[in-house]
Design a protein around this motif. Sequence first.
Motif, PDB file in Angstrom:
ATOM      1  N   ASP A  68       0.906  -1.136   0.184  1.00  0.00           N
ATOM      2  CA  ASP A  68      -0.108  -0.130  -0.121  1.00  0.00           C
ATOM      3  C   ASP A  68       1.014   1.252  -0.006  1.00  0.00           C
ATOM      4  O   ASP A  68       1.436   1.531   0.855  1.00  0.00           O
TER       5      ASP A  68
ATOM      6  N   THR B 238      -5.013  -3.670   4.483  1.00  0.00           N
ATOM      7  CA  THR B 238      -5.624  -2.342   4.288  1.00  0.00           C
ATOM      8  C   THR B 238      -7.013  -2.486   3.764  1.00  0.00           C
ATOM      9  O   THR B 238      -7.823  -2.690   4.352  1.00  0.00           O
ATOM     10  N   GLU B 239      -6.838  -2.607   2.343  1.00  0.00           N
ATOM     11  CA  GLU B 239      -8.238  -2.576   1.673  1.00  0.00           C
ATOM     12  C   GLU B 239      -7.770  -2.727   0.109  1.00  0.00           C
ATOM     13  O   GLU B 239      -6.647  -2.994  -0.382  1.00  0.00           O
TER      14      GLU B 239
ATOM     15  N   ASN C 170     -13.159  -2.465  -0.040  1.00  0.00           N
ATOM     16  CA  ASN C 170     -12.847  -3.014   1.046  1.00  0.00           C
ATOM     17  C   ASN C 170     -12.833  -4.383   0.878  1.00  0.00           C
ATOM     18  O   ASN C 170     -13.151  -5.157   0.021  1.00  0.00           O
TER      19      ASN C 170
ATOM     20  N   ILE D 113      -7.862   3.542   5.651  1.00  0.00           N
ATOM     21  CA  ILE D 113      -8.890   2.818   4.538  1.00  0.00           C
ATOM     22  C   ILE D 113      -9.926   3.904   4.458  1.00  0.00           C
ATOM     23  O   ILE D 113     -10.464   4.716   5.216  1.00  0.00           O
TER      24      ILE D 113
END
Length: 287
Positions: free
Chosen positions: A136, A176-177, A182, A200
């Motif tokens: 991320d 995280t996502e 999501n 997120i």
Amino acid sequence: MIAYLNGGYMPLETARISPLDRGFLFGDGVYEVIPSYGGVPFLLDAHLDRLGRSLAAIRLADPLPGAAWRQMLGRLLEKNPGDDRSIYVQVTRGTAPRDHAFPASTLATVFAMVSPITPPGSALPETGVAAVTLPDQRWGRCDIKSVALLANVLARQQAVDDGAVEAILLRDGFLTEGAASNVFVVANGVVRTPPLTPAILPGITRALLLDLLRAKGRVCREEPILEAELRAADEIWLTSSTREVLPVTQLDRQPVGHGRPGPMWREARDLYRKTHSGAGMESSDDQ
Ligand code: PDD
């Protein structure tokens, strides 16, 4: 398709903004994507609340306060009749000579358009989709629905290059996502998703699914999920307003669980569909 731009409705192809728009120059703006079923926006209050929070977070006054958002979106849907639609709404800090700091006064640019929601392929309940994991590399305020999406764009493209439909992002060893979704995991009958933090986006689909599953007595936990737990999950789902609830059956080319969409996904998908078709549309099991 008819679009809305700064107070007027026009064919999308004729809509124009200035190259000095701060959305274009700096990504200085926020957006929403609102699904609409049978001509009725779904969970509109929640989307408008989140838009209000995004605007406040970037210190931009709400350009359409009160009932004005609802009126504009209602008119836009009337002008674009059809069943399953997604409404894209973007607000930027407007047009001004290029300078990073806010201009003394500008009029926000407000744009909205409608597109069809593409239904997932009919093979989906059998096959699910592939995802890949990636670091991320986004900023520290992923809770703001900012139009500055370069890291998301690069991650999604990397996923597509690898034959997958989504990048699932990992930061410091934790999930995280997705690049635009999501993520939920299921292990031993427990549904888990990362907690709401600035790392997120507080997904509207995420929140609804948690409510629906909890109301059915399913154990749902919002808690940090380790990379190893993601990889060992029985089921992984992606959720978003346009993709609804998608079962991930391959992660980094390895099967997730038994490599087929799981029973909890089916339950979640059915609950979600029943809710959005509550206004009278039938939900079909074969997509
Ligand atoms: N994206 N996380 C990210 C980074 C997203 O971009 C999205 C949605 C979600 C899911 O949020 P929701 O359930 O409220 O749609 C989570 C939209 C669909 C998009 O950018 O097109």
